[in-house]
Design an enzyme around this catalytic site. Structure first.
Site, short mmCIF file in Angstrom:
data_model
loop_
_atom_site.label_atom_id
_atom_site.label_comp_id
_atom_site.label_asym_id
_atom_site.label_seq_id
_atom_site.Cartn_x
_atom_site.Cartn_y
_atom_site.Cartn_z
N GLN A 69 0.82 -1.21 0.00
CA GLN A 69 0.00 0.00 0.00
C GLN A 69 0.86 1.26 0.00
O GLN A 69 2.06 1.21 0.27
CB GLN A 69 -0.92 -0.01 1.24
CG GLN A 69 -0.15 -0.20 2.54
CD GLN A 69 -0.92 -0.95 3.61
OE1 GLN A 69 -2.13 -1.03 3.55
NE2 GLN A 69 -0.23 -1.50 4.60
N ASP A 80 -7.66 -4.96 14.14
CA ASP A 80 -7.40 -3.52 13.97
C ASP A 80 -6.94 -3.33 12.53
O ASP A 80 -5.77 -3.12 12.26
CB ASP A 80 -6.32 -3.10 14.97
CG ASP A 80 -6.06 -1.61 14.93
OD1 ASP A 80 -6.71 -0.90 14.14
OD2 ASP A 80 -5.19 -1.15 15.68
N PRO A 110 -5.44 -4.88 1.00
CA PRO A 110 -4.99 -6.02 1.82
C PRO A 110 -5.94 -6.35 2.96
O PRO A 110 -5.97 -7.47 3.46
CB PRO A 110 -3.63 -5.55 2.36
CG PRO A 110 -3.59 -4.08 2.16
CD PRO A 110 -4.47 -3.77 0.99
#
Ligand code: SAM
Length: 286
Positions: free
Chosen positions: A33, A157, A164
């Site tokens: 990312q 979290d 992803p």
């Protein structure tokens, strides 16, 4: 005149949140990312992944208090924790305040998030040296397939359900988490926002999938200014403990932990949802 630099995140097609940027600290593409960290006058340092705000220094305490202290005030003895995602370290920091926790397996897909947060967000990434941490760089979906009856608490979290993070919102993943939890285990997750239609649809799907997997599912809420609409939901899914009936305010208060957002009055209140949110969540459940 020097040009002003602004960051903007679209919250829906016609609405965006803007923050003036005073300094860019990180702008990189990892294997998974785009990672950015920049400074703003109002929110302090801000972490974004693929252009979406993950946290700001000013309001991260709200998210991290609520994802950790709510389940910790319900389960009477958490010893083994699985934390999935959370590479900024905020959830880990709050978990490490509990001495009875013996081991925290943290499974984060992207080592660069951890590296950059340790360097530029040290108050958030404050507990990476805790000896109870077992840090694993892997996909949470794959990791959880190989564990049975092991954890008292699983904390998801994650990023939003795109890129992803997408696999961490599937039925398969929740089923594997159910198996990885002990007989009285609790799962908590970030449950998106109920407000803008695309986020609300995700929240509805998460609730539908959790209720198809766990006998007891409750949703709770917090006000987080940097997230879309500021109204954020968390999921509490459990095999045994009820977040209100089994919550022991006296026991939690006796710990003497200072928390800037969470308190035991709020614990009860955060499970009381507005009518439109109740209707949204129930609309997908058979
Ligand atoms: N508080 C944030 C929010 O709700 O916006 C989430 C914070 S944390 C930065 C999310 C982390 O989840 C990221 O570091 C990301 O790399 C990690 N992540 C995304 N997909 C993952 C996966 N499949 N397995 C493990 N970690 C994952």
């Amino acid at each position: 005149m020097a040009k002003e630099l602004w960051f903007a995140e679209y919250h829906d097609d016609n609405t965006r949140l803007g923050m003036r940027v005073t300094r860019e600290l990180v702008a990189m593409q990892s294997e998974f990312q785009a990672i950015e960290i920049f400074e703003t006058p109002t929110f302090g340092r801000v972490l974004t992944l693929d252009g979406l705000v993950m946290l700001t220094e000013k309001d991260e305490f709200i998210y991290h208090d609520m994802i950790i202290h709510v389940p910790m005030a319900v389960h009477p003895k958490v010893q083994n924790v699985l934390l999935i995602g959370g590479g900024d370290g905020g959830s880990l920091r709050e978990l490490c305040r509990y001495p009875e926790i013996e081991q925290i397996d943290m499974v984060e897909i992207d080592s660069e998030v951890v590296n950059q947060c340790r360097r530029f967000l040290p108050q958030v990434a404050a507990a990476y040296d805790d000896p109870r941490l077992n840090l694993i760089f892997a996909d949470g979906l794959k990791f959880v397939r190989h564990n049975t009856d092991k954890y008292d608490l699983i904390v998801i979290d994650s990023t939003d359900p795109f890129g992803p993070g997408e696999s961490l919102f599937t039925k398969e993943f929740y089923g594997n988490c159910h198996r990885a939890l002990r007989a009285d285990g609790i799962l908590v997750n970030q449950h998106e926002s109920p407000y803008y239609p695309a986020d609300a649809e995700e929240a509805r799907l998460i609730y539908q999938r959790l209720t198809a997997t766990f006998p007891l599912v409750r949703v709770y809420q917090a006000h987080i200014p940097c997230y879309p609409s500021g109204h954020w939901l968390f999921g509490f899914a459990s095999k045994r403990w009820d977040p209100l009936q089994d919550f022991d305010a006296e026991r939690w208060n006796a710990r003497g932990l200072y928390t800037r957002y969470y308190n035991t009055d709020l614990h009860t209140g955060c499970f009381q949802l507005p009518t439109y949110v109740k209707e949204l969540l129930e609309s997908g459940v058979e």
